[in-house]
Design a protein around this motif. Structure first.
Motif, short mmCIF file in Angstrom:
data_model
loop_
_atom_site.label_atom_id
_atom_site.label_comp_id
_atom_site.label_asym_id
_atom_site.label_seq_id
_atom_site.Cartn_x
_atom_site.Cartn_y
_atom_site.Cartn_z
N LEU A 239 0.60 -1.28 -0.03
CA LEU A 239 -0.03 0.01 0.14
C LEU A 239 1.18 1.32 0.13
N THR A 240 0.91 1.95 -0.89
CA THR A 240 1.79 3.10 -1.28
C THR A 240 0.97 4.48 -1.63
N ASP A 241 1.65 5.59 -1.88
CA ASP A 241 1.00 6.72 -2.54
C ASP A 241 -0.15 7.11 -1.95
N TRP A 242 -0.09 6.99 -0.45
CA TRP A 242 -1.11 7.35 0.28
C TRP A 242 -1.51 9.10 -0.01
N ASN A 243 -2.68 9.26 -0.33
CA ASN A 243 -3.00 10.65 -0.42
C ASN A 243 -2.45 11.42 -1.43
N LYS A 244 -1.86 10.46 -2.47
CA LYS A 244 -1.47 11.15 -3.65
C LYS A 244 -2.40 10.99 -4.81
N ASP A 245 -2.96 12.13 -5.43
CA ASP A 245 -4.17 12.18 -6.04
C ASP A 245 -3.84 11.82 -7.65
N PHE A 246 -4.73 11.26 -8.45
CA PHE A 246 -4.53 10.83 -9.76
C PHE A 246 -5.78 11.28 -10.49
N PRO A 247 -5.54 11.34 -11.91
CA PRO A 247 -6.70 11.95 -12.63
C PRO A 247 -7.63 10.42 -12.97
N LEU A 248 -8.87 10.85 -12.83
CA LEU A 248 -9.91 10.05 -13.52
C LEU A 248 -10.92 10.47 -14.25
N GLN A 249 -10.77 9.91 -15.51
CA GLN A 249 -11.46 10.41 -16.66
C GLN A 249 -11.93 9.53 -17.65
N GLU A 250 -13.44 9.52 -17.82
CA GLU A 250 -13.91 8.44 -18.78
C GLU A 250 -13.33 8.42 -20.22
N PRO A 251 -13.11 7.31 -20.81
CA PRO A 251 -12.49 7.24 -22.28
C PRO A 251 -13.34 7.97 -23.09
N ASN A 252 -12.71 8.55 -24.11
CA ASN A 252 -13.23 9.06 -25.43
C ASN A 252 -14.19 7.94 -26.11
N LYS A 253 -15.10 8.51 -26.62
CA LYS A 253 -16.02 7.82 -27.64
C LYS A 253 -15.52 6.78 -28.45
N SER A 254 -14.31 7.27 -29.00
CA SER A 254 -13.35 6.39 -29.80
C SER A 254 -12.66 5.21 -29.36
N GLU A 255 -12.65 5.41 -28.00
CA GLU A 255 -11.93 4.30 -27.23
C GLU A 255 -12.80 3.47 -26.62
N MET A 256 -14.26 3.71 -26.61
CA MET A 256 -15.17 2.92 -25.93
C MET A 256 -16.22 2.42 -26.61
N VAL A 257 -16.70 1.19 -26.16
CA VAL A 257 -17.86 0.30 -26.69
C VAL A 257 -18.83 0.23 -25.68
N ASP A 258 -20.19 0.82 -26.02
CA ASP A 258 -21.26 0.66 -25.05
C ASP A 258 -22.14 -0.24 -25.74
N TYR A 259 -22.45 -1.58 -24.93
CA TYR A 259 -23.36 -2.54 -25.32
C TYR A 259 -24.74 -2.48 -24.69
N GLY A 260 -24.94 -1.16 -23.99
CA GLY A 260 -26.35 -1.12 -23.44
C GLY A 260 -26.38 -1.69 -22.02
N LYS A 261 -27.18 -2.71 -21.94
CA LYS A 261 -27.55 -3.43 -20.74
C LYS A 261 -27.05 -4.80 -20.77
#
Length: 266
Positions: A239-261
């Motif tokens: 367990l390392t990097d306590w309290n060290k922030d990092f980015p969270l971002q949804e992938p671009n549409k070109s990088e993603m596939v959505d099959y719905g349900k």
């Protein structure tokens, strides 16, 4: 042998006496330097606490942390999982390896995404005995065929919340769930040896003399948990990097596939 004059003998005796005093003083000083010192000198003081109090303090501190990186191995039901996840309250990102296959997970809020290569989607390593592209006689697909799997190669696939895989996979991205499950030692707690994790001094606490797990807690800085050796040889986590922030971002549409349900069978 010519006897030394009385004055010379007196001066020599004084010299020898002074030399002996100096040697004794030096030895005493060296002994003092080598004698056991207070092992908690210069530490955060948790080493003086009982094992249950150390566990409680480190656990509360871990749960309150804004972020952490968790890496290592977990053995469960005969399978070994290798994790390298960065976690915080809003989600997590990282990789999981099992049965020789690695997939990436990304959760932003409640949206969970899975990225893997085509071999993952074609179930080459599945134990169900079915061949690539096969299915049940009723037509229900058991796995994506090679053409469909190729389209998913390296893409993020959105995991629907209603899919059974969502609950299973999202746990790998949930800081509170992972820490609560991982940092619990079983059996009677006791303080173990002092050591180091990287450059930080640590103290170990054990459950059932190690059979219930061993947790290394930092003696430098805040008493965060730094390493967990799970009981029953069930893996080791860092367990390392306590309290060290990092980015969270949804992938671009070109990088993603959505099959719905419905997620492709995996």
């Amino acid at each position: 042998m010519t006897a030394l004059p009385l004055a010379s003998r007196a001066r020599r005796a004084a010299f020898v006496s002074a030399m002996c005093v100096g040697v004794v003083t030096a030895v005493t000083s060296l002994a003092g330097c080598g004698s056991p010192e207070d092992p908690d000198a210069g530490t955060n003081g948790v080493g003086k606490l009982s094992a249950p109090k150390i566990q409680d303090k480190s656990s509360r501190l871990a749960q309150a942390a804004s972020a952490v990186r968790l890496s290592g191995t977990v053995v469960s039901k005969g399978h070994t999982y290798t994790l390298d996840m960065r976690l915080k309250g809003e989600g997590g990102t990282g990789s999981v390896t099992s049965k020789g296959q690695t997939f990436r997970l990304l959760r932003v809020g409640e949206d969970l995404f899975l990225k893997a290569d085509s071999r993952f989607w074609t179930h080459d390593d599945n134990n169900n005995g079915s061949g690539s592209g096969s299915g049940k006689g009723d037509g229900t697909p058991q796995k994506a065929d090679e053409a469909a799997a190729a389209k998913l190669d390296g893409k993020y696939v959105k995991v629907p919340k209603g899919d059974p895989a969502y609950e299973q996979l999202s746990g790998f991205t949930d800081k509170d769930v992972l820490l609560e499950g991982m940092l619990t030692l079983h059996g009677e707690l006791a303080k173990g040896d002092r050591g180091k994790s990287g450059a930080l001094r640590t103290i170990k606490i054990t459950g059932d003399e190690g059979a219930g797990g061993t947790l290394s807690v930092a003696l430098d800085g805040k008493p965060y948990p730094l390493r967990l050796d799970r009981g029953g040889h069930a893996g080791t986590l860092r367990l390392t990097d306590w309290n060290k922030d990092f980015p969270l971002q949804e992938p671009n549409k070109s990088e993603m596939v959505d099959y719905g349900k419905q997620l492709p069978t995996s």
